[in-house]
Design a protein around this motif. Structure first.
Motif, PDB file in Angstrom:
ATOM      1  N   VAL A 157     -10.574  63.400   1.968  1.00  0.00           N
ATOM      2  CA  VAL A 157     -10.502  62.042   1.430  1.00  0.00           C
ATOM      3  C   VAL A 157     -11.596  61.165   2.024  1.00  0.00           C
ATOM      4  CG1 VAL A 157      -9.100  59.930   1.446  1.00  0.00           C
ATOM      5  CG2 VAL A 157      -8.060  62.109   0.819  1.00  0.00           C
ATOM      6  N   ARG A 158     -11.872  61.345   3.293  1.00  0.00           N
ATOM      7  CA  ARG A 158     -12.874  60.506   3.955  1.00  0.00           C
ATOM      8  C   ARG A 158     -14.284  60.760   3.425  1.00  0.00           C
ATOM      9  NH1 ARG A 158      -9.342  61.456   8.475  1.00  0.00           N
ATOM     10  NH2 ARG A 158     -10.544  63.245   9.200  1.00  0.00           N
ATOM     11  N   GLN A 159     -14.472  61.859   2.689  1.00  0.00           N
ATOM     12  CA  GLN A 159     -15.787  62.179   2.130  1.00  0.00           C
ATOM     13  C   GLN A 159     -15.999  61.620   0.737  1.00  0.00           C
ATOM     14  OE1 GLN A 159     -17.956  63.603   4.239  1.00  0.00           O
ATOM     15  NE2 GLN A 159     -16.240  63.500   5.690  1.00  0.00           N
ATOM     16  N   VAL A 160     -14.969  61.005   0.149  1.00  0.00           N
ATOM     17  CA  VAL A 160     -15.104  60.424  -1.190  1.00  0.00           C
ATOM     18  C   VAL A 160     -16.087  59.261  -1.133  1.00  0.00           C
ATOM     19  CG1 VAL A 160     -13.895  59.201  -3.047  1.00  0.00           C
ATOM     20  CG2 VAL A 160     -12.809  61.157  -1.906  1.00  0.00           C
ATOM     21  N   HIS A 161     -17.031  59.242  -2.083  1.00  0.00           N
ATOM     22  CA  HIS A 161     -18.124  58.269  -2.061  1.00  0.00           C
ATOM     23  C   HIS A 161     -17.647  56.880  -2.484  1.00  0.00           C
ATOM     24  CE1 HIS A 161     -22.166  56.656  -2.457  1.00  0.00           C
ATOM     25  NE2 HIS A 161     -21.884  56.259  -3.692  1.00  0.00           N
ATOM     26  N   VAL A 162     -18.088  55.851  -1.750  1.00  0.00           N
ATOM     27  CA  VAL A 162     -17.823  54.456  -2.092  1.00  0.00           C
ATOM     28  C   VAL A 162     -19.157  53.727  -2.155  1.00  0.00           C
ATOM     29  CG1 VAL A 162     -16.546  52.360  -1.528  1.00  0.00           C
ATOM     30  CG2 VAL A 162     -15.651  54.578  -0.795  1.00  0.00           C
ATOM     31  N   GLU A 163     -19.512  53.249  -3.338  1.00  0.00           N
ATOM     32  CA  GLU A 163     -20.778  52.529  -3.493  1.00  0.00           C
ATOM     33  C   GLU A 163     -20.784  51.229  -2.692  1.00  0.00           C
ATOM     34  OE1 GLU A 163     -22.250  51.564  -7.284  1.00  0.00           O
ATOM     35  OE2 GLU A 163     -22.988  53.581  -7.714  1.00  0.00           O
ATOM     36  N   ASP A 164     -21.968  50.803  -2.291  1.00  0.00           N
ATOM     37  CA  ASP A 164     -22.095  49.556  -1.536  1.00  0.00           C
ATOM     38  C   ASP A 164     -21.585  48.361  -2.323  1.00  0.00           C
ATOM     39  OD1 ASP A 164     -23.129  50.892   0.627  1.00  0.00           O
ATOM     40  OD2 ASP A 164     -25.232  50.453   0.146  1.00  0.00           O
ATOM     41  N   THR A 165     -21.792  48.380  -3.647  1.00  0.00           N
ATOM     42  CA  THR A 165     -21.303  47.261  -4.460  1.00  0.00           C
ATOM     43  C   THR A 165     -19.782  47.171  -4.424  1.00  0.00           C
ATOM     44  OG1 THR A 165     -21.366  48.715  -6.411  1.00  0.00           O
ATOM     45  CG2 THR A 165     -23.277  47.277  -6.023  1.00  0.00           C
ATOM     46  N   LEU A 166     -19.096  48.308  -4.332  1.00  0.00           N
ATOM     47  CA  LEU A 166     -17.641  48.303  -4.246  1.00  0.00           C
ATOM     48  C   LEU A 166     -17.171  47.881  -2.863  1.00  0.00           C
ATOM     49  CD1 LEU A 166     -16.635  51.458  -6.325  1.00  0.00           C
ATOM     50  CD2 LEU A 166     -16.569  49.054  -6.980  1.00  0.00           C
ATOM     51  N   LYS A 167     -17.933  48.229  -1.839  1.00  0.00           N
ATOM     52  CA  LYS A 167     -17.604  47.731  -0.496  1.00  0.00           C
ATOM     53  C   LYS A 167     -17.724  46.208  -0.467  1.00  0.00           C
ATOM     54  CE  LYS A 167     -19.203  51.963   1.783  1.00  0.00           C
ATOM     55  NZ  LYS A 167     -20.226  52.574   2.663  1.00  0.00           N
ATOM     56  N   GLN A 168     -18.746  45.688  -1.115  1.00  0.00           N
ATOM     57  CA  GLN A 168     -18.911  44.237  -1.200  1.00  0.00           C
ATOM     58  C   GLN A 168     -17.767  43.601  -1.993  1.00  0.00           C
ATOM     59  OE1 GLN A 168     -22.801  43.888  -2.938  1.00  0.00           O
ATOM     60  NE2 GLN A 168     -23.831  44.802  -1.170  1.00  0.00           N
ATOM     61  N   TYR A 169     -17.320  44.285  -3.044  1.00  0.00           N
ATOM     62  CA  TYR A 169     -16.196  43.789  -3.847  1.00  0.00           C
ATOM     63  C   TYR A 169     -14.927  43.708  -2.994  1.00  0.00           C
ATOM     64  CZ  TYR A 169     -12.452  43.877  -7.345  1.00  0.00           C
ATOM     65  OH  TYR A 169     -11.329  43.606  -8.079  1.00  0.00           O
ATOM     66  N   ILE A 170     -14.681  44.729  -2.178  1.00  0.00           N
ATOM     67  CA  ILE A 170     -13.516  44.723  -1.294  1.00  0.00           C
ATOM     68  C   ILE A 170     -13.579  43.548  -0.331  1.00  0.00           C
ATOM     69  CG2 ILE A 170     -12.398  45.973   0.612  1.00  0.00           C
ATOM     70  CD1 ILE A 170     -13.127  48.584  -0.845  1.00  0.00           C
ATOM     71  N   VAL A 171     -14.728  43.331   0.250  1.00  0.00           N
ATOM     72  CA  VAL A 171     -14.893  42.228   1.209  1.00  0.00           C
ATOM     73  C   VAL A 171     -14.699  40.881   0.523  1.00  0.00           C
ATOM     74  CG1 VAL A 171     -16.529  41.069   2.745  1.00  0.00           C
ATOM     75  CG2 VAL A 171     -16.340  43.566   2.779  1.00  0.00           C
ATOM     76  N   ARG A 172     -15.242  40.718  -0.688  1.00  0.00           N
ATOM     77  CA  ARG A 172     -15.061  39.458  -1.411  1.00  0.00           C
ATOM     78  C   ARG A 172     -13.589  39.208  -1.727  1.00  0.00           C
ATOM     79  NH1 ARG A 172     -19.677  41.099  -4.409  1.00  0.00           N
ATOM     80  NH2 ARG A 172     -18.316  41.667  -6.152  1.00  0.00           N
ATOM     81  N   LEU A 173     -12.896  40.284  -2.097  1.00  0.00           N
ATOM     82  CA  LEU A 173     -11.477  40.158  -2.425  1.00  0.00           C
ATOM     83  C   LEU A 173     -10.670  39.733  -1.196  1.00  0.00           C
ATOM     84  CD1 LEU A 173      -9.520  40.597  -4.814  1.00  0.00           C
ATOM     85  CD2 LEU A 173      -9.243  42.954  -4.041  1.00  0.00           C
ATOM     86  N   LEU A 174     -10.977  40.343  -0.067  1.00  0.00           N
ATOM     87  CA  LEU A 174     -10.256  40.005   1.162  1.00  0.00           C
ATOM     88  C   LEU A 174     -10.659  38.627   1.676  1.00  0.00           C
ATOM     89  CD1 LEU A 174      -8.191  41.904   2.634  1.00  0.00           C
ATOM     90  CD2 LEU A 174      -9.592  43.023   0.915  1.00  0.00           C
ATOM     91  N   SER A 175     -11.940  38.260   1.534  1.00  0.00           N
ATOM     92  CA  SER A 175     -12.384  36.924   1.943  1.00  0.00           C
ATOM     93  C   SER A 175     -11.699  35.843   1.125  1.00  0.00           C
ATOM     94  CB  SER A 175     -13.903  36.808   1.795  1.00  0.00           C
ATOM     95  OG  SER A 175     -14.572  37.700   2.675  1.00  0.00           O
ATOM     96  N   ALA A 176     -11.408  36.158  -0.139  1.00  0.00           N
ATOM     97  CA  ALA A 176     -10.743  35.185  -1.009  1.00  0.00           C
ATOM     98  C   ALA A 176      -9.331  34.879  -0.527  1.00  0.00           C
ATOM     99  CB  ALA A 176     -10.714  35.704  -2.447  1.00  0.00           C
ATOM    100  N   THR A 177      -8.681  35.828   0.114  1.00  0.00           N
ATOM    101  CA  THR A 177      -7.334  35.556   0.646  1.00  0.00           C
ATOM    102  C   THR A 177      -7.397  34.541   1.783  1.00  0.00           C
ATOM    103  OG1 THR A 177      -7.346  37.343   2.315  1.00  0.00           O
ATOM    104  CG2 THR A 177      -6.659  37.910   0.078  1.00  0.00           C
ATOM    105  N   ARG A 178      -8.489  34.565   2.543  1.00  0.00           N
ATOM    106  CA  ARG A 178      -8.616  33.660   3.697  1.00  0.00           C
ATOM    107  C   ARG A 178      -8.927  32.233   3.266  1.00  0.00           C
ATOM    108  NH1 ARG A 178     -12.723  38.228   5.906  1.00  0.00           N
ATOM    109  NH2 ARG A 178     -11.180  39.911   5.975  1.00  0.00           N
ATOM    110  N   ALA A 179      -9.448  32.065   2.051  1.00  0.00           N
ATOM    111  CA  ALA A 179      -9.794  30.735   1.559  1.00  0.00           C
ATOM    112  C   ALA A 179      -8.791  30.197   0.544  1.00  0.00           C
ATOM    113  CB  ALA A 179     -11.194  30.773   0.923  1.00  0.00           C
ATOM    114  N   HIS A 180      -7.776  30.970   0.216  1.00  0.00           N
ATOM    115  CA  HIS A 180      -6.818  30.556  -0.813  1.00  0.00           C
ATOM    116  C   HIS A 180      -5.966  29.402  -0.285  1.00  0.00           C
ATOM    117  CE1 HIS A 180      -3.615  30.748  -3.814  1.00  0.00           C
ATOM    118  NE2 HIS A 180      -4.422  31.512  -4.546  1.00  0.00           N
TER     119      HIS A 180
END
Length: 330
Positions: free
Chosen positions: A222-245
């Protein structure tokens, strides 16, 4: 795929292999495929699960069935207010014959540990599990002991009855990879369940699908499954949005970002893909993030929930375009 699996088990792809795990667990838990699949995702990540639901819907049965399918050692801790930390971790006992202290491990020394009604244990006992959950080790009388690998803790709690309970602190909630609810079964599923329970225990038909070593190998895959940088950025944006809600007093931590990436990898792996797509992230976001949020009192009084906040953010945060050729199938 883990080495040597095809010689002992008739599976060609991770997707068909995981389908077999779900199939056997469904023999014990009827009509809860989505919850079972989420639990399997957590097992593939080596993450801990918080099962919150009313009594009698099959929380304990789900844990026991999962432990049986993966051929893991299983221990149960029945949490009560008088439960001591040493009752969980173990204790060093003096051996008069040898003149030395010997460590007697507690129930947490197993691959799959069920902490039943965890919120009934005292805060001191709850904190004894923090090191096990995060570091996969125990410290008893100054000595450190590694927990068996793989190690997964599944804790249950009743959201209705709060008398005599100790709410889990935010630091402990943050260490649970997923929060899963089973809910009441549909009528047709409940009738099917009665038929299965009439002459046998539901766990009797649950078979071991893989060995403990193969479970650990799946986690490495599972740890070898590829995650694009754009999706990593999407995850961070989603989590950052919780801190500003505006309704959120305490947003999700960076640990939640890592957790969401890991469960997305496992979700992709279950689908037979070697790469993550946005739907893998969106489908697991509520179960991964909601229990980590603390809402403002005003928001709670108006009936708002952390789950609703996460769903709102999923709908509002832009989803990046992902190249279809990224990664590959397993």
């Amino acid at each position: 795929m883990p080495q040597g699996r095809s010689a002992s088990l008739p599976f060609d792809t991770p997707q068909s292999f995981i389908e077999r795990i779900v199939y056997h667990v469904e023999k014990a838990i009827v009509g809860k495929r989505e919850s079972i699949e989420s639990a399997v995702v957590a097992f593939l990540c080596g993450g801990h699960i918080l099962l919150e639901d009313v009594p009698g819907v099959g929380k304990t049965m789900l844990v026991r069935a999962l432990a049986k399918t993966v051929g893991a050692s299983f221990k149960r801790i029945q949490c009560t207010p008088d439960l001591l930390p040493s009752d969980v971790t173990g204790v060093s006992i003096y051996n008069q014959k040898t003149g030395q202290f010997e460590f007697r491990p507690g129930p947490v020394m197993a691959n799959v540990v069920l902490a039943d009604e965890m919120n009934r244990a005292s805060p001191k006992t709850q904190s004894a599990l923090l090191e096990a959950m995060e570091e996969k080790q125990l410290t008893v009388d100054g000595e450190t002991y590694r927990l068996p690998e793989p190690f997964v803790l599944l804790a249950t709690q009743n959201p209705i009855e709060h008398e005599g309970t100790f709410p889990l602190p935010e630091a402990q909630l943050d260490r649970f990879l997923l929060k899963i609810r089973l809910g009441y079964p549909e009528e047709t599923h409940e009738v099917d369940m009665l038929g299965r329970l009439q002459d046998r225990h539901p766990l009797d038909e649950v078979k071991t699908v893989l060995l403990r070593e193969e479970w650990a190998s799946l986690q490495r895959d599972v740890r070898q499954v590829h995650v694009e940088d754009t999706l990593k950025q999407y995850i961070v944006r989603l989590l950052s949005a919780t801190r500003a809600h505006p309704d959120v007093a305490l947003g999700a931590s960076p640990r939640a970002s890592f957790a969401l990436m890991r469960v997305a990898q496992a979700k992709a792996y279950c689908a037979g893909r070697g790469y993550v797509v946005p739907d893998d992230i969106k489908s697991m976001a509520v179960q991964t993030i909601a229990h980590r949020l603390v809402l403002h009192p005003d928001a709670r009084y108006t009936g708002k929930t952390a789950e609703a906040v996460v769903k709102q953010l999923i709908a509002s945060v832009p989803v990046p375009a992902v190249r279809a050729a990224s990664g590959g199938s397993l």
